[in-house]
Write a protein that holds these residues in place. Sequence first.
Motif, PDB file in Angstrom:
ATOM      1  N   GLY A 150       0.838  -1.209   0.000  1.00 34.90           N
ATOM      2  CA  GLY A 150       0.000   0.000   0.000  1.00 34.90           C
ATOM      3  C   GLY A 150       0.863   1.244   0.000  1.00 34.90           C
ATOM      4  N   HIS A 151       1.934   1.207   0.783  1.00 34.76           N
ATOM      5  CA  HIS A 151       2.827   2.353   0.876  1.00 34.76           C
ATOM      6  C   HIS A 151       3.515   2.630  -0.467  1.00 34.76           C
ATOM      7  CE1 HIS A 151       6.619   4.383   1.854  1.00 34.76           C
ATOM      8  NE2 HIS A 151       5.823   5.075   2.670  1.00 34.76           N
ATOM      9  N   GLY A 176       1.064   4.061  -2.933  1.00 39.02           N
ATOM     10  CA  GLY A 176       0.816   5.484  -2.619  1.00 39.02           C
ATOM     11  C   GLY A 176       1.948   6.341  -3.152  1.00 39.02           C
ATOM     12  N   THR A 208       1.811   9.285  -6.070  1.00 36.43           N
ATOM     13  CA  THR A 208       2.266  10.665  -5.857  1.00 36.43           C
ATOM     14  C   THR A 208       3.261  11.060  -6.942  1.00 36.43           C
ATOM     15  OG1 THR A 208       2.130  10.133  -3.530  1.00 36.43           O
ATOM     16  CG2 THR A 208       3.149  12.229  -4.075  1.00 36.43           C
TER      17      THR A 208
END
Length: 258
Positions: A5-6, A9, A13
């Motif tokens: 998930g990190h 993300g 970005t």
Amino acid sequence: ALEIGHDLGAALTTARALERERAVVRELQQLDDYRSHLIATLSHELRTPLTVISGNLELLGAHGLDAEAERFHAAMTRGTLRMQKVVDDLLLLARVSHPQHPLVRTPVDLRAVVDDVTMLVESTARSKGLTLAIELEDGPLLVLGDLGELDRLLGNLVSNAVKYTPAGGQVRITARRDEDDVVVRVADTGLGISEEDQAGLFSAFFRTTNPAALSESGTGLGLAIVASIAERHAGRVDVESRLGEGTTFTVTLPVAGE
Ligand code: ADP
């Protein structure tokens, strides 16, 4: 799962930042196109009325003016000539910096270009007490390009060298083969250009901050034209200079295939 998930993300970005950057680049490109279009249109529109003004000034001059009218006439003629030079330079810059403007390539011997240019500046150099030294390597110095544009490229560099070198100095033009390139150098013992000024030298309308150079008339378009012409001939222009000592411009162009 947390780590994935990190990563996702972070990737999102980065993708958004890239997209924003692309949008800014697109917008700047559009602005640049618009600016070039505006300059080309305006200079084209200004050319005709300027021709009318200069033609009529010439007719007026033949009318036997009294001393005072003669002074006004001379001032108007000088102003018109200056405006014509700016408009011509702007039109040329718009043409040579437009990627879609085709370059017609024919074999050009740079020794002929050096001869043309030397002839143009000889009398100014002599009247300023400058020494002109020409050193051309034996044999042809052939490049593929547009003779008129190459004349302008070298002409601008040499006339600057003459313009920005005080009386008693020297302007040296050398040309030689260097592997797959022809290298032409225009070196002067003139005012020189500070390191700070060298950074903006090839931008349109750039003039140095040196008061001695500013006392000469100029448009700041000459070196922008030089850089664009070199670029569209797949070449480049480099500058080496020291304030108060002199300047050397080096033009490198690919040699025409034998
Ligand atoms: P212009 O000469 O019309 O001002 P250019 O684009 O040809 O415009 O040159 C930009 C500036 O670079 C000039 O105003 C001048 O200050 C500086 N410059 C150019 N060539 C030389 C040179 N050979 N020696 C010293 N300064 C120079």
